[in-house]
Design an enzyme around this catalytic site. Structure first.
Site, PDB file in Angstrom:
ATOM      1  N   HIS A 272       0.830  -1.227   0.000  1.00  0.00           N
ATOM      2  CA  HIS A 272       0.000   0.000   0.000  1.00  0.00           C
ATOM      3  C   HIS A 272       0.861   1.272   0.000  1.00  0.00           C
ATOM      4  CE1 HIS A 272      -3.416  -2.566   0.382  1.00  0.00           C
ATOM      5  NE2 HIS A 272      -3.122  -2.949   1.610  1.00  0.00           N
ATOM      6  N   ASP A 323      -5.275  -8.192  -3.528  1.00  0.00           N
ATOM      7  CA  ASP A 323      -5.507  -7.973  -2.102  1.00  0.00           C
ATOM      8  C   ASP A 323      -6.837  -8.534  -1.604  1.00  0.00           C
ATOM      9  OD1 ASP A 323      -5.466  -7.036   0.489  1.00  0.00           O
ATOM     10  OD2 ASP A 323      -5.300  -4.921   0.015  1.00  0.00           O
TER      11      ASP A 323
HETATM   12 ZN    ZN Z   1      -3.505  -6.845   2.709  1.00  0.00          ZN
END
Ligand code: ZN
Length: 450
Positions: A272, A323
């Protein structure tokens, strides 16, 4: 050893698209690559369309697939979404997780994915009691990948605390999180050390986040990975609340904390990397730490847009992951990188299609410890995927613009073939090992509803 010859109507060879390419494979690896072959040699398997190296899905939580659609009602934030996610995690057993992951990894193969990085933290039975085999859940995921015909790097995740309390300690795991925790980083390392690598499976490490691993235990996890030269992944600054808590307890950002405890480096990937300071970007880039962006999840969870362009410029290689599996489509992840940047800056052309394909292929595999995969060249693992250039989505552009078509027009539904280790896992859009993937997904999700 099985020898095979493939004729690729078009192939992306890292920078350019070439017409008429012959690829010979032997023992699961690419032996030779010849360009300038206008027609298939006798006996060759013909792959019509554009063949790319296999895609690496560098960040997965397979069980989040059970949330698809169901979390799209009402309002909230990452933190309210997390409560729903935990209620699914509560129902996982080695058997139900195996069935779900097998179907999810089959969905990935249908989307051109040949290798998944599974960021795995649901280790124990609810309440935290270890299973008879303390790695039963990880083994279920490794078996699921084998049955779906793809490679896996099991990123076994240390998850010890619920939140940062102060410099020295974290808040104990809550009742959902008890099954994630081994109690200490030493106990985590002891359990992981039993896991064995296989032809299709490698073992890596993960630090769930600076929230979930107290600062004093970070070096144990980092040292375990370093000793094995294994990949090490960490969720990093996905939420501003994590940054605030870290700053209050440690007087620094999560990135700085990781740097000070020996976590950053070329085998480490921050996942991220959303809310970073300029110093964070310099630390990540300067240490060669990778960045795994998951744009479809980041937008789904209202996280924000991370500074991927600045990170890449600073020296942090990019990889991509689906994800939470709100969608499983690496082409969508790739184009979102550029399109998010366009929205933010109101200018175009931050990433080339080739750079985004490298993130989805070679750099993604490298982030998962498979340096020998993700390219169409002699010696590489024979992992590749072919997309149609004549579907309703991809028809039109010149074949030489194949990379641009793949990134900006194609989707998972355009994948015709997926080959892993020289074996056809997807042929003509159908999975060869899991006969009915939608049915397998439905059954596995139903089983979790109880
Ligand atoms: Zn994750």
């Amino acid at each position: 050893m099985t020898k095979r010859t493939y004729w690729l109507e078009h192939a992306w060879l890292g920078t350019e698209v070439e017409p008429g390419v012959v690829v010979e494979t032997e023992g699961g690896r690419i032996g030779a690559v010849r360009t300038g072959a206008p027609t298939p040699p006798p006996g060759a398997e013909v792959l019509r369309g554009l063949t790319l190296p296999g895609l690496a899905n560098a960040h997965s939580h397979a069980f989040h697939r059970a949330l698809r659609g169901t979390v799209q009602v009402g309002s909230g934030t990452f933190w309210t979404w997390r409560e729903v996610m935990y209620s699914v995690a509560d129902h996982l057993t080695p058997d139900t997780y195996h069935a779900l992951a097998r179907a999810v990894y089959a969905e990935m193969a249908l989307a051109g994915v040949t290798c998944v990085g599974e960021f795995h933290y649901v280790h124990h039975a609810p309440g935290g009691t270890p299973y008879a085999d303390p790695n039963a859940m990880g083994e279920a995921l490794i078996a699921a990948a084998a049955e779906a015909g793809i490679r896996i790097t099991l990123l076994d995740t240390a998850y010890l605390a619920s939140a940062i309390v102060n410099k020295h300690s974290g808040e104990p795991p809550n009742h959902h999180q008890l099954r994630f925790s081994d109690g200490s980083a030493e106990a985590w390392a002891e359990r992981c050390s039993v896991l064995k690598e296989r032809d299709h499976a490698r073992i890596g490490a993960a630090i769930h986040s600076v929230r979930a691993v107290p600062a004093g235990q970070l070096a144990t996890v980092a040292g375990w990975a370093q000793q094995r030269r294994a990949p090490l992944h960490v969720h990093l600054s996905e939420q501003t609340a994590e940054n605030d808590a870290c700053l209050a307890a440690h007087g620094c950002t999560p990135t700085r904390l990781l740097a000070d405890h020996g976590v950053l480096g070329q085998r480490t990937t921050g996942v991220h990397n959303t809310h970073l300071t300029d110093e964070d970007i310099a630390l990540l880039g300067g240490s060669g730490t990778g960045t795994c962006m998951c744009p479809t999840t980041e937008r789904d969870l209202a996280d924000g847009i991370g500074p991927a362009v600045a990170l890449q410029r600073a020296g942090s290689p990019l990889s991509l992951g689906s994800d939470s599996h709100a969608v499983i489509d690496l082409f969508e992840e790739a184009r979102a990188m550029e399109l998010n940047e366009r929205l933010r800056t109101r200018t175009r052309g931050h990433w080339t299609a080739a750079a985004l394909l490298r993130a989805a292929t070679a750099d993604g595999h490298a982030a998962l410890g498979w340096d020998e995969a993700g390219t169409l060249e002699p010696g590489a693992l024979a992992d590749f995927t072919t997309i149609a250039l004549d579907s309703v989505r991809t028809a039109g552009p010149l074949p030489r613009l194949g990379a641009e078509t793949a990134v900006f027009a194609a989707g998972a539904a355009d994948v015709r073939h997926t080959v892993v280790g020289g074996r056809h896992v997807v042929r003509d859009g159908a999975h060869t090992l899991v006969p009915d993937v939608p049915q397998a997904l439905s059954a596995a999700v139903d089983a979790l509803r109880g």
